[in-house]
Design a protein around this motif. Structure first.
Motif, PDB file in Angstrom:
ATOM      1  N   ASP A  93       5.792   3.010   0.900  1.00 34.13           N
ATOM      2  CA  ASP A  93       5.538   1.642   0.336  1.00 34.13           C
ATOM      3  C   ASP A  93       6.191   0.383   1.135  1.00 34.13           C
ATOM      4  OD1 ASP A  93       3.689   2.675  -1.354  1.00 34.13           O
ATOM      5  OD2 ASP A  93       4.972   2.781  -3.207  1.00 34.13           O
ATOM      6  N   TRP A  94       7.595   0.750   1.291  1.00 30.11           N
ATOM      7  CA  TRP A  94       8.589  -0.203   1.494  1.00 30.11           C
ATOM      8  C   TRP A  94       9.333   0.061   2.755  1.00 30.11           C
ATOM      9  CZ3 TRP A  94       8.170  -4.886  -0.551  1.00 30.11           C
ATOM     10  CH2 TRP A  94       7.463  -5.150  -1.875  1.00 30.11           C
ATOM     11  N   GLY A 130      10.589  -7.751   5.870  1.00 30.14           N
ATOM     12  CA  GLY A 130      10.164  -6.659   4.938  1.00 30.14           C
ATOM     13  C   GLY A 130       8.821  -6.414   5.283  1.00 30.14           C
ATOM     14  N   TYR A 132       5.379  -4.058   3.376  1.00 27.23           N
ATOM     15  CA  TYR A 132       5.040  -3.589   2.083  1.00 27.23           C
ATOM     16  C   TYR A 132       3.678  -2.972   2.396  1.00 27.23           C
ATOM     17  CZ  TYR A 132       3.014  -2.140  -2.271  1.00 27.23           C
ATOM     18  OH  TYR A 132       2.323  -1.394  -3.165  1.00 27.23           O
ATOM     19  N   SER A 133       3.492  -1.478   2.577  1.00 31.58           N
ATOM     20  CA  SER A 133       2.337  -0.605   3.074  1.00 31.58           C
ATOM     21  C   SER A 133       1.810   0.277   1.703  1.00 31.58           C
ATOM     22  CB  SER A 133       2.605   0.154   4.096  1.00 31.58           C
ATOM     23  OG  SER A 133       3.785   0.987   3.874  1.00 31.58           O
ATOM     24  N   GLY A 134       1.991  -0.182   0.595  1.00 31.07           N
ATOM     25  CA  GLY A 134       1.616   0.495  -0.516  1.00 31.07           C
ATOM     26  C   GLY A 134       0.223   0.423  -1.084  1.00 31.07           C
ATOM     27  N   GLY A 142      -1.089  -3.268   5.026  1.00 33.65           N
ATOM     28  CA  GLY A 142       0.160  -3.736   4.696  1.00 33.65           C
ATOM     29  C   GLY A 142       0.214  -5.256   5.007  1.00 33.65           C
TER      30      GLY A 142
END
Length: 306
Positions: A93-94, A130, A132-134, A142
């Motif tokens: 996710d991160w 940052g 986020y790929s969740g 993402g």
């Protein structure tokens, strides 16, 4: 700007998520922020990369067509961009990314009447981001978010504000990407990517224009070289928009543009190594005032998955 494979072929060396000089006189090179194919995250872990970009702006352009060189005091802006960086995905996710650019610039201008030449090399504006790929289990979409810091030199004598290696501004960075398969065997894949950059703090009476860069393309992953190497050709369309500069040191009458480019490229994967290269050719340019443009932008990325 700036993250791995050709289904992952959307954002090369973390710079696919984000660095910066455009084809026009204003030298932020955010055209290099999109359209690479080495660093979209595909799983937890780290990647380090080194990117090189080349831009040689020698032709005067006004509106949507070429213009006489006599209409522009600036005659040449030749830039070698180096970018070192890394990303680390803590889980599916991160993750985080950092980019440290270094630029060598050759500038020829007749601002004072007779042509003068200025050469300068300096570290540029660092980017901290940052990831986020969740959104989906396969990490195929993402967002990225972060800041560009005013670490680059923006006070070199002889350079106009829009030619300086650093902008002197702190910028907000926001972007998104999406990848997917076009065929059941996943030999053909597609990607889309967009990055927006906007200043939130400025100095020395200069406000760089905000920028939007987007890329979309198709890659083919069906070729192999021996047992451990794969080669993936790709083609993409890149669109860039830059707003007018502002502030007392800015030149709103000769900054800002819209541009579309076609970019063929190729990625070579060998175990944990990825080598990526492309060339970006403008097919449409609409610039404000008179600005210098380049016939092609070149990009090379080497990355290693830890």
């Amino acid at each position: 700007m700036r993250i791995a494979s050709a289904v992952s072929a959307a954002l090369g060396g973390a710079t696919a998520f984000l660095p910066a000089a455009a084809f026009a006189c204003a030298c932020g090179c955010s055209v290099f922020d999109v359209g690479t194919s080495s660093l979209i995250p595909t799983g937890p872990g780290g990647t380090v990369f080194l990117e090189y970009d080349f831009l040689n702006q020698t032709k005067d352009w006004s509106g949507t067509s070429s213009a006489p060189a006599a209409n522009n005091d600036d005659k040449k802006i030749r830039s070698n961009f180096w970018l070192a960086g890394g990303q680390y995905m803590f889980d599916a996710d991160w993750g985080v990314m950092v980019e440290v650019p270094y630029t060598e610039r050759h500038f020829v201008t007749a601002d004072s009447g007779a042509p003068e030449t200025f050469d300068h090399s300096s570290f540029g504006d660092v980017r901290l981001m940052g990831v986020y790929s969740g959104f989906e289990p396969d990490m195929s979409s993402g967002i990225i978010f972060g800041l560009k810091l005013p670490t680059g030199d923006h006070t070199f004598p002889g350079f106009d504000a829009d030619v300086q290696i650093g902008s002197g501004s702190t910028d907000l960075l926001l972007g998104a990407y999406k990848t997917g398969a076009l065929t059941a065997d996943q030999s053909f894949s597609w990607f889309g990517q967009v990055v927006w950059q906007h200043e939130v703090a400025t100095q020395d009476s200069y406000t760089p224009g905000s920028e939007l860069n987007a890329a979309a393309g198709v890659s083919y992953e069906g070729w192999s070289l021996g047992a451990n190497a794969k080669i993936a050709p790709l083609v993409q369309v890149v669109y860039s928009h830059r707003g007018h500069d502002g502030g007392a040191a800015g030149d709103p009458l000769a900054t800002g543009y819209d541009r579309a480019m076609v970019s063929p490229g190729v990625q070579l994967t060998m175990n944990q190594w990825k080598l990526y290269a492309d060339a970006e050719f403008p097919v449409y340019q609409d610039v404000t005032g008179n600005q210098l443009v380049a016939p092609v932008a070149l990009k090379f990325v080497v990355s290693y998955t830890l």
